[in-house]
Structures are given as structure tokens and as C-alpha cells.
Design a protein around this motif. Structure first.
Motif, short mmCIF file in Angstrom:
data_model
loop_
_atom_site.label_atom_id
_atom_site.label_comp_id
_atom_site.label_asym_id
_atom_site.label_seq_id
_atom_site.Cartn_x
_atom_site.Cartn_y
_atom_site.Cartn_z
N THR A 81 0.85 -1.18 0.00
CA THR A 81 0.00 0.00 0.00
C THR A 81 0.89 1.23 0.00
O THR A 81 2.00 1.20 0.52
N ASN A 82 0.38 2.31 -0.55
CA ASN A 82 1.10 3.57 -0.49
C ASN A 82 0.72 4.38 0.74
O ASN A 82 1.17 5.49 0.93
N HIS A 83 -0.15 3.81 1.56
CA HIS A 83 -0.56 4.49 2.79
C HIS A 83 -0.01 3.73 3.99
O HIS A 83 -0.74 3.29 4.85
N LYS A 84 1.29 3.55 3.99
CA LYS A 84 1.97 2.82 5.04
C LYS A 84 1.83 3.56 6.37
O LYS A 84 2.11 4.75 6.46
N ALA A 85 1.37 2.83 7.37
CA ALA A 85 1.23 3.45 8.69
C ALA A 85 2.60 3.80 9.23
O ALA A 85 3.56 3.05 9.08
N THR A 86 2.70 4.94 9.87
CA THR A 86 3.98 5.36 10.44
C THR A 86 3.80 5.62 11.93
O THR A 86 2.68 5.81 12.42
N ALA A 87 4.91 5.65 12.60
CA ALA A 87 4.87 5.79 14.05
C ALA A 87 4.28 7.12 14.49
O ALA A 87 3.76 7.26 15.58
N ASN A 88 4.39 8.13 13.65
CA ASN A 88 3.92 9.46 14.05
C ASN A 88 2.87 10.01 13.10
O ASN A 88 2.65 11.22 13.05
N SER A 89 2.23 9.14 12.33
CA SER A 89 1.12 9.51 11.44
C SER A 89 1.54 10.39 10.26
O SER A 89 0.68 10.90 9.56
N LEU A 90 2.82 10.57 10.07
CA LEU A 90 3.29 11.29 8.90
C LEU A 90 3.46 10.30 7.76
O LEU A 90 3.81 9.14 7.99
N PRO A 91 3.22 10.72 6.52
CA PRO A 91 3.27 9.76 5.41
C PRO A 91 4.69 9.31 5.09
O PRO A 91 5.60 10.12 4.98
N GLN A 92 4.85 8.00 4.95
CA GLN A 92 6.13 7.45 4.52
C GLN A 92 6.32 7.68 3.02
O GLN A 92 7.42 7.94 2.56
N ASN A 93 5.22 7.59 2.28
CA ASN A 93 5.22 7.80 0.83
C ASN A 93 4.24 8.90 0.50
O ASN A 93 3.05 8.80 0.81
N GLU A 94 4.73 9.95 -0.16
CA GLU A 94 3.86 11.06 -0.55
C GLU A 94 4.48 11.78 -1.73
O GLU A 94 5.65 12.16 -1.68
N MET A 95 3.71 11.97 -2.79
CA MET A 95 4.20 12.75 -3.91
C MET A 95 4.25 14.22 -3.52
O MET A 95 3.26 14.79 -3.07
N ARG A 96 5.42 14.81 -3.71
CA ARG A 96 5.61 16.25 -3.47
C ARG A 96 6.37 16.78 -4.68
O ARG A 96 7.61 16.80 -4.69
N ALA A 97 5.62 17.16 -5.69
CA ALA A 97 6.22 17.52 -6.97
C ALA A 97 6.03 19.00 -7.28
O ALA A 97 5.08 19.64 -6.80
N VAL A 98 6.93 19.51 -8.10
CA VAL A 98 6.85 20.90 -8.58
C VAL A 98 6.96 20.90 -10.10
O VAL A 98 7.87 20.27 -10.66
N TRP A 99 6.02 21.56 -10.76
CA TRP A 99 6.13 21.76 -12.20
C TRP A 99 7.14 22.87 -12.48
O TRP A 99 7.08 23.95 -11.89
N ILE A 100 8.06 22.59 -13.40
CA ILE A 100 9.00 23.62 -13.89
C ILE A 100 8.64 23.85 -15.35
O ILE A 100 8.93 23.03 -16.22
N SER A 101 8.00 24.97 -15.61
CA SER A 101 7.42 25.24 -16.93
C SER A 101 8.37 26.07 -17.77
O SER A 101 8.80 27.15 -17.37
N SER A 102 8.69 25.53 -18.96
CA SER A 102 9.58 26.26 -19.87
C SER A 102 8.81 27.06 -20.91
O SER A 102 9.36 28.02 -21.47
N VAL A 103 7.55 26.72 -21.19
CA VAL A 103 6.79 27.43 -22.21
C VAL A 103 6.67 28.90 -21.82
O VAL A 103 6.41 29.24 -20.67
N SER A 104 6.91 29.76 -22.79
CA SER A 104 6.89 31.21 -22.55
C SER A 104 7.84 31.63 -21.44
O SER A 104 7.71 32.71 -20.87
N ASN A 105 8.80 30.75 -21.14
CA ASN A 105 9.80 31.01 -20.10
C ASN A 105 9.19 31.37 -18.76
O ASN A 105 9.67 32.25 -18.04
N ILE A 106 8.12 30.66 -18.41
CA ILE A 106 7.43 30.92 -17.14
C ILE A 106 8.37 30.71 -15.95
O ILE A 106 8.43 31.54 -15.04
N ASP A 107 9.08 29.59 -15.93
CA ASP A 107 9.93 29.26 -14.78
C ASP A 107 11.41 29.20 -15.11
O ASP A 107 12.22 28.95 -14.22
N MET A 108 11.77 29.39 -16.35
CA MET A 108 13.17 29.26 -16.78
C MET A 108 13.46 30.36 -17.79
O MET A 108 12.79 30.46 -18.81
N LYS A 109 14.45 31.17 -17.50
CA LYS A 109 14.74 32.25 -18.43
C LYS A 109 15.54 31.73 -19.62
O LYS A 109 16.23 30.70 -19.55
#
Length: 522
Positions: free
Chosen positions: A24-52
Motif C-alpha cells: 500500500t502507499n498508505h503505510k502506517a507510520t509511528a507518528n502519522s506522517l506519510p512514509q510515501n507522498e508525492m511532493r512535486a513541482v512543475w517547472i514550466s519552460s513554455v513562454s519562459n514561465i519558470d526558466m529564463k
């Protein structure tokens, strides 16, 4: 010189259950914090939104390094880097011209370096996943003309593949030649780069323009004879592309994931009784993307609907949509498991007509709701610029309240549930920069990553307490070096190193290094 007094390395083998493990991706942890969690950031190049544009190789590398350092320090674990913003590429390709967004010059201008490879290498050095973000059909932005494209762009070489809708040009999704071409670009990308996933967002057929009809009627007459309605044919075109992309990726590298981040509404309840209790534009009816069908088919590994509205929004309420998507994924999980992540509207914080976004806690409260939802497994933030701008200090608050520990990315265990073996040997030495771990792995099946746990003192602590995760490091061909720069020289630690398979499954056993004495100078 340094002398260390650590004793023999001890390998502990936890007792393996005779029962078949339930993943399971919802693994119980000792302190209720997620062991597995997606934490992603989009880096957008179109129109140089995030990249000059216009950076030299040295400048670009420095930007990539500093960007990834900040994200790692904030406990993100994934970057979604836009490598095909139009029908182009931010890497050397035989099928698409160089993107103008890297050089700031005419499309096709070679920057003299490989932006994707640099970003990929730097991400993996930091234990971060890289999902390569591609936009399949879009050829131009509204400000561009066809003549602005490179001469070898397939849209220039094959004008019959192109349609104009509004002020933009698109590859015609109904043409078999277009589908074949798009598949070849994905195959090239996956074959040539050690990416963790291929990612698409919400741009399939373009968003509707009032008073205009998408000009594919002749294509429908030629290829859509088995469909009564052009709308059904359009949806099938997208479904077929999604299925074929998935199959192509898995045929080349089975561990590479395929994920899509669609518009937040599949269909409204007023259009379909099984739709969400919302009243807005929908994927199914307006941009011909039957997003739920992809879940039913299992033709994606993850779906990340862009629920870009507040919890107070009447027409499209965040809470309503979170629950709807969660139920859909749960409904079909037995036949086709799909990971559910939520696309977050960081760009709206302090910058939207909805007053809810004037409170820095709105986005954090949404992420808390995601964590409480038993089906959602994390979130993807749009975009890097908003995190850097940190309106109202929301990004700092997010780190302090929710991302204050490390988290592993969710597994795709249904694509390979084999439990990897822990590394065969680990050596520990004291360096001026920190504790150096040299990981040797002679197992016949190599893991993709290692997760390094650290416990105070001479005894192992809990591997289910995420506070004990120091870092994640990618396996470098069986000989991997990691330096723990956060270690306190005056303290005694026990390290436990576990393996992570290509599908994200963690080893049951850890290679354990126990040191009964602190490191001392001599």
C-alpha cells in the motif's frame, strides 16, 4: 587524519512473514506522517514561465543546481520538467527542433548543451525524481506564426498534419501519421534518458473557442466512419494515443511511469449522473479527453487532476472534486490501480478574484485534506515561480506545517511487487564534509534507489518513523557514495540502509552500521 572507532558492520535480517505481503502507499507510520507522498513541482519552460532564456551552459547548470537545492531543502521529492513545450525539444532530438525557450533565439538554434540531461543528472544527484513533461499536439503559442518554426519542424515539413484553431496551430489528433510521429518522439525520449516518468498535462484537443469549430471535419469523414458522432471519435483519438504511449513506454523501460494531469472536472453531474457535483467546463465534453476511461483501462500509472479552485468555490468546489476523484480511483483499483495526486494552484495564492486565495492557509488546508483522503497520495504544485515568490509566505508555511520531514515517492507496486534485497555492503568513514557511506551492491537485481535512515545512539530505531529518514540516493551501478552532511560530529549514530526497487518497493531488511563510539580527531 581521522581515526574512527566504529565496530563491525552488522547486517540485520528482519523475519520475513510467510504471508504474501500486502502493498500500500498508505503505510502506517509511528507518528502519522506519510512514509510515501508525492511532493512535486512543475517547472514550466513554455513562454519562459519558470526558466529564463539565453543562459550559457554554466549559467543554466548553476540555475538547475540552486533550484533543486532549494526544492530538496524544502523536502520536495520530484520535479516535472517541461521538455517539449511545443512541437520542439529541450534536448537533442532527431525528431523535433531545439526549443526557442532555451536560447531565446529562433526555434532550432542549438544551445550547445543538453538542458534535460543536466537537469536529470542534478535531480538524481539529490535523490529527486524527474518526470519529463511533454505537450503532444501544440505547435505554436498565439504569438507565433508557422514561419517562426524551424524549417525541419514536422509542422513545416508536413503542412497537411496541421490545423489552425483560434490563433494557434496544432497537430491534427485524428491523423494516424500524427499519432505515429508522437509515439516516435516518446520512444526517443524514453530510450535516451533515464527519466522516472513521462508526464502530460491538460492540453489534448484545445480548449473551446466560442463561435469557432475545430477544423477536423474532413479528417473525421476519412477516418471516423465507425463513429456516429465526431465528439466520440475525437475522444477515441485521445484514448488511443494514451494507450499507445503507455504500451510504448513499458516496452522500452517498464519502470518508467506515465502520468497525466488533466483539467479538474471529468463531467458535471448535470451532464452525467456519475459526474461530480460541479458546474464548469469538462474534460469529456469540451476538450474530448475521457480522463476517467484512462483510469478504467489502466493506461496510465498516475493521474493528477488540476483542482485549481478553493474549498469555497461554488461551481467547482475543491473538496467535492477531491472526493470525486478519490472514489473513481478506488472504484477501479482492483482491476487497474492508478496513483492519484492532486494538481495544486500555487499560482493563485494572493493572485485571484476568489478571496479564499488571499489566505496563505487555503493551499495548506487543501494539502491537509489530500493527506486525510485515503485515496490521494500527494500533490503537484504549479509552479516553480510561485514557490519562489512565496506569496504571504505560503511556501514557507507549507514546509513548516506539512513538508517538515522527508517522504518517499509512492510506489507502483502493481507493476512489480518483488521486494528488493538490501545492499551487500556499506562502509562508513569520516570526511571533513560529513559521514561518508560507500554502498556496494552485488545483488543480481539492482535497486533503483536507497533510502538512508539514521538513529541516535547505538541501537536501531523505527523504520516507520519518517523523522529517521536522512535522504534518498540513486544507485550508481552498484557502487554508490553518499555523504551525510547533516550529521553532528560529536554524536553517535546507527545507520540503516534499505533498497528501493524500480517500482518503489522498499526492502524488508536493512544493512545496519552500528558505531559504539563517537568519531574523534587524532
Amino acid at each position: 587524519m581521522f581515526k574512527n572507532f566504529f565496530g563491525k558492520c552488522l547486517v540485520t535480517f528482519l523475519s520475513l512473514l510467510l504471508l504474501i505481503p500486502v502493498f500500500t502507499n498508505h503505510k502506517a507510520t509511528a507518528n502519522s506522517l506519510p512514509q510515501n507522498e508525492m511532493r512535486a513541482v512543475w517547472i514550466s519552460s513554455v513562454s519562459n514561465i519558470d526558466m529564463k532564456a539565453g543562459m550559457s551552459q554554466a549559467q543554466y547548470t548553476q540555475w538547475a543546481q540552486s533550484t533543486l537545492d532549494k526544492l530538496k531543502a524544502a523536502n520536495f521529492n520530484t520535479v516535472i520538467f517541461q521538455v517539449k513545450p511545443l512541437n520542439d525539444a529541450l534536448y537533442p532530438s532527431k525528431l523535433a527542433p531545439w526549443s526557442s525557450y532555451i536560447t531565446g533565439k529562433k526555434q532550432g538554434t542549438n544551445p550547445g548543451f543538453d538542458p534535460l540531461q543536466i537537469m536529470l543528472d542534478e535531480a538524481h544527484k539529490r535523490g529527486l525524481e524527474l518526470h519529463a513533461w511533454v505537450n503532444p499536439y501544440r505547435v505554436t503559442m498565439p504569438s507565433h506564426a508557422l514561419l517562426d518554426l524551424a524549417a525541419d519542424n514536422v509542422a513545416r515539413k508536413n503542412p497537411s498534419w496541421v490545423v489552425k484553431y483560434g490563433k494557434q496551430y496544432y497537430l491534427n489528433p485524428g491523423l494516424p501519421e500524427v499519432q505515429n510521429y508522437l509515439l516516435s518522439t516518446i520512444e526517443e525520449l524514453v530510450s535516451n534518458y533515464d527519466i522516472d516518468a513521462v508526464h502530460m498535462d491538460d492540453y489534448f484537443y484545445p480548449y473551446k473557442i466560442k463561435g469557432e469549430t475545430f477544423p477536423d471535419q474532413q479528417t473525421f469523414k476519412k477516418y471516423g466512419s465507425s463513429f456516429k458522432k465526431i465528439e466520440d471519435w475525437r475522444r477515441d483519438n485521445v484514448n488511443q494515443l494514451v494507450k499507445k504511449v503507455y504500451a510504448s513506454i513499458k516496452a522500452i523501460k517498464p519502470h518508467v511511469q506515465y502520468g497525466i494531469s488533466p483539467f479538474g472536472i471529468w463531467r458535471n453531474k448535470g451532464q452525467d449522473s456519475t459526474g461530480s457535483n460541479t458546474n464548469g467546463m469538462s474534460n469529456y465534453d469540451d476538450i474530448y479527453a475521457d480522463t476517467r476511461q484512462w483510469i478504467k483501462d489502466g493506461s496510465i500509472d498516475y493521474i493528477a487532476p488540476q483542482i485549481y479552485w478553493s474549498r469555497n468555490h461554488k461551481a467547482a468546489n475543491y473538496s467535492v472534486l477531491l472526493d470525486w476523484w478519490g472514489r473513481e480511483v478506488q472504484t477501479y483499483a482492483k482491476d487497474h490501480p492508478v496513483n492519484l495526486y492532486i494538481g495544486m494552484a500555487d499560482y493563485k495564492v494572493g493572485n485571484d478574484a476568489d478571496p479564499a486565495w488571499n489566505n496563505k492557509t487555503e493551499l495548506i488546508s487543501q494539502a491537509i485534506a489530500n493527506r486525510a483522503n485515503k485515496n490521494a497520495q500527494g500533490q503537484m504544485h504549479f509552479s516553480l515561480r510561485s514557490i519562489n515568490n512565496n506569496a504571504f509566505g505560503y511556501a514557507s508555511y507549507l514546509n513548516q506545517q506539512l513538508y517538515n520531514t522527508k517522504a518517499l515517492t509512492p510506489t507502483i507496486y502493481w507493476k512489480g511487487s518483488a521486494i528488493p534485497l538490501c545492499p551487500t555492503d556499506v562502509k562508513l568513514s569520516k570526511e571533513s564534509s560529513g559521514m561518508k557511506l560507500t554502498i556496494t551492491d552485488k545483488n543480481s537485481t539492482q535497486p533503483r534507489k536507497y533510502v538512508i535512515y539514521r538513529f541516535d545512539g547505538t541501537k536501531e530505531g523505527s523504520y516507520e518513523d519518517v523523522k529517521n529518514i536522512v535522504d534518498v540516493v540513486y544507485n550508481t551501478q552498484g557502487n554508490t557514495v553518499y555523504v551525510d552532511t547533516t550529521a553532528n560530529n560529536s554524536k553517535v549514530y546507527t545507520y540503516g540502509i534499505k533498497s528501493i526497487s524500480a517500482t518503489g518497493v522498499e526492502s524488508k531488511t536493512a544493512f545496519v552500521l552500528k558505531d559504539g563510539s563517537p568519531y574523534q580527531h587524532q
